[in-house]
Design an enzyme around this catalytic site. Structure first.
Site, short mmCIF file in Angstrom:
data_model
loop_
_atom_site.label_atom_id
_atom_site.label_comp_id
_atom_site.label_asym_id
_atom_site.label_seq_id
_atom_site.Cartn_x
_atom_site.Cartn_y
_atom_site.Cartn_z
N SER A 1 -39.04 11.24 10.68
CA SER A 1 -40.01 10.25 11.17
C SER A 1 -40.97 9.88 10.05
O SER A 1 -41.24 10.69 9.17
CB SER A 1 -40.79 10.88 12.33
N TYR B 1 -46.02 17.31 15.31
CA TYR B 1 -44.78 16.54 15.12
C TYR B 1 -44.51 16.30 13.63
O TYR B 1 -43.38 16.47 13.15
CB TYR B 1 -44.96 15.21 15.86
P1 NAD Z 1 -35.79 9.82 23.52
O1 NAD Z 1 -36.86 10.58 24.24
O2 NAD Z 1 -35.24 8.60 24.16
O3 NAD Z 1 -34.59 10.78 23.12
C1 NAD Z 1 -34.75 12.13 22.78
C2 NAD Z 1 -33.60 12.90 23.39
O4 NAD Z 1 -33.76 14.30 23.09
C3 NAD Z 1 -33.57 12.77 24.93
O5 NAD Z 1 -32.26 12.53 25.34
C4 NAD Z 1 -34.05 14.14 25.39
O6 NAD Z 1 -33.54 14.51 26.65
C5 NAD Z 1 -33.49 15.02 24.27
N1 NAD Z 1 -34.13 16.33 24.25
C6 NAD Z 1 -35.46 16.62 24.27
N2 NAD Z 1 -35.63 17.96 24.29
C7 NAD Z 1 -34.39 18.52 24.25
C8 NAD Z 1 -33.93 19.86 24.25
N3 NAD Z 1 -34.76 20.90 24.28
N4 NAD Z 1 -32.58 20.07 24.21
C9 NAD Z 1 -31.70 19.03 24.18
N5 NAD Z 1 -32.10 17.74 24.19
C10 NAD Z 1 -33.43 17.49 24.23
O7 NAD Z 1 -36.41 9.47 22.09
P2 NAD Z 1 -35.83 8.60 20.88
O8 NAD Z 1 -36.88 7.63 20.56
O9 NAD Z 1 -34.44 8.15 21.11
O10 NAD Z 1 -35.86 9.74 19.72
C11 NAD Z 1 -34.71 10.27 19.08
C12 NAD Z 1 -35.14 10.92 17.78
O11 NAD Z 1 -35.71 9.94 16.92
C13 NAD Z 1 -36.20 12.02 17.93
O12 NAD Z 1 -35.94 13.07 17.04
C14 NAD Z 1 -37.48 11.30 17.56
O13 NAD Z 1 -38.45 12.21 17.09
C15 NAD Z 1 -36.98 10.38 16.48
N6 NAD Z 1 -37.82 9.20 16.21
C16 NAD Z 1 -38.00 8.23 17.16
C17 NAD Z 1 -38.78 7.12 16.86
C18 NAD Z 1 -39.02 5.99 17.85
O14 NAD Z 1 -39.76 5.05 17.53
N7 NAD Z 1 -38.42 5.98 19.03
C19 NAD Z 1 -39.35 7.01 15.58
C20 NAD Z 1 -39.13 8.02 14.63
C21 NAD Z 1 -38.35 9.10 14.96
#
Ligand code: NAD
Length: 239
Positions: A135, A148
Site C-alpha cells: 500500500s 497498517y
Molecule cells: P476487501 O476488504 O474487499 O478484500 C480483502 C479480502 O481479505 C476480503 O475478501 C476479506 O474477507 C479477506 N480477509 C480479511 N481478513 C482475512 C483473514 N483473516 N483470512 C482470510 N481472508 C481475510 O479489500 P480490497 O480493497 O480488495 O483489498 C485487498 C488488498 O489490497 C488488501 O491487502 C489491502 O490492504 C490492499 N489495498 C487496497 C487498497 C484499496 O484502495 N482498496 C489500496 C491499497 C492496498
C-alpha cells in the site's frame, strides 16, 4: 506444460477477486481463499469457475492445512498472491492494542504463514511466483494508519529478503502497491473525502481492481522471471 495452479488469499471480493479473474481467464486453476463469508465465496466460485478454500490466514495451522491440501490435490502450487488485508484505522494515541495486533496478524503474519507453506511445493518444482499486495501507506506513511503502514512496510521488507533466499530456485517474490482503488471500501466514501483523495492523485481518478490485477498478472508471468524483490505502484502517480 501443466496448467499453473494459483492461490489468492481474500480472493472472493474486491481486488483479490479481479486478480483471480485474470488468472482464470488465462486458463489457470485458481483457488480463492476466504475466511468467513460463505455466500460471497459460493458466488465467486460460480462466477470465476474457481475452487474456494476456507482458512483464516492469520492462523498458521489453518494456512498449512489449506496449502498442503491444494499441493496434494494438484501436485503443485505455482502462484501465491498474498492479498487478504484489513484496516483498523485510528490515531496512535487512541489505538487499542487489539487493533495493532489484529492488523499485524492479518496483514503481516499471514504473509509469513502463507509464503512458508507455499514454498514447499514451489521449491520442489523449481518454479514459483509470490506476489504481495502492499500500500502507499508503506511507502509514504499515512496519519491514522501506523498499524497498517507498519504491517505493509514489513511486507515490503519481507518481499526483498525472501526474494534473495529463493531466487536460485526460479522463484520470484515481488509486491504490488495499489493506490486508492474503487472497491466497496471507497464506494461508501463521503464526497468531501473523495475529492480530497482525488486532489492528491496526479491521474485525477481512483484506480480499478482490473488495473491492479494486470500488474499482479505481469509478476506472475514467465516474462517477469528475472524481476525479483521489486515493487510496482499502481496508483496514478500518488506516491
Ligand atoms: P476487501 O476488504 O474487499 O478484500 C480483502 C479480502 O481479505 C476480503 O475478501 C476479506 O474477507 C479477506 N480477509 C480479511 N481478513 C482475512 C483473514 N483473516 N483470512 C482470510 N481472508 C481475510 O479489500 P480490497 O480493497 O480488495 O483489498 C485487498 C488488498 O489490497 C488488501 O491487502 C489491502 O490492504 C490492499 N489495498 C487496497 C487498497 C484499496 O484502495 N482498496 C489500496 C491499497 C492496498
Amino acid at each position: 506444460m501443466s496448467i499453473p495452479v494459483a492461490l489468492v488469499t481474500g480472493g472472493t471480493k474486491g481486488i483479490g477477486k479481479e486478480i483471480a479473474r485474470s488468472f482464470s481467464k488465462k486458463g489457470m486453476r485458481v483457488y480463492l481463499n476466504f475466511s468467513s463469508d460463505r455466500d460471497a465465496a459460493a458466488a465467486a466460485r460460480r462466477e470465476l469457475h474457481a475452487e474456494t478454500v476456507q482458512a483464516d490466514v492469520s492462523d498458521q495451522e489453518q494456512v498449512s492445512a489449506m496449502i498442503d491440501a491444494i499441493a496434494q490435490k494438484e501436485g503443485r502450487l505455482d502462484i501465491l498472491v498474498n492479498n487478504a488485508g484489513i484496516i483498523r484505522d485510528g490515531l496512535l494515541m487512541l489505538m487499542p492494542a487489539k487493533n495493532w495486533h489484529r492488523v499485524m496478524e492479518v496483514n503481516l503474519n499471514s504473509v509469513f504463514f502463507c509464503s512458508k507453506a507455499a514454498l514447499r511445493p514451489m521449491v520442489g518444482n523449481r518454479w514459483g511466483r509470490i506476489i504481495n499486495i502492499i500500500s502507499p501507506s508503506a511507502l509514504m506513511g499515512r496519519a491514522g494508519q501506523t498499524n497498517y503502514a507498519a504491517a505493509k512496510g514489513g511486507v515490503l521488507s519481507f518481499t526483498r529478503s525472501l526474494a534473495r533466499e529463493v531466487a536460485r530456485y526460479n522463484i520470484t517474490v515481488n509486491a504490488v502497491s495499489p493506490g486508492v482503488i474503487a472497491t466497496e471500501l471507497t464506494r461508501d466514501m463521503e464526497d468531501k473525502v473523495r475529492r480530497e483523495f482525488i486532489s492528491m492523485i496526479p491521474a485525477g481518478r481512483f484506480g480499478t481492481p482490473e488495473e491492479v490485477a494486470r500488474a499482479v498478472f505481469f509478476f506472475a508471468s514467465d516474462e517477469a522471471g528475472y524481476i525479483t524483490g521489486e515493487y510496482l505502484s499502481v496508483d496514478g502517480g500518488l506516491t
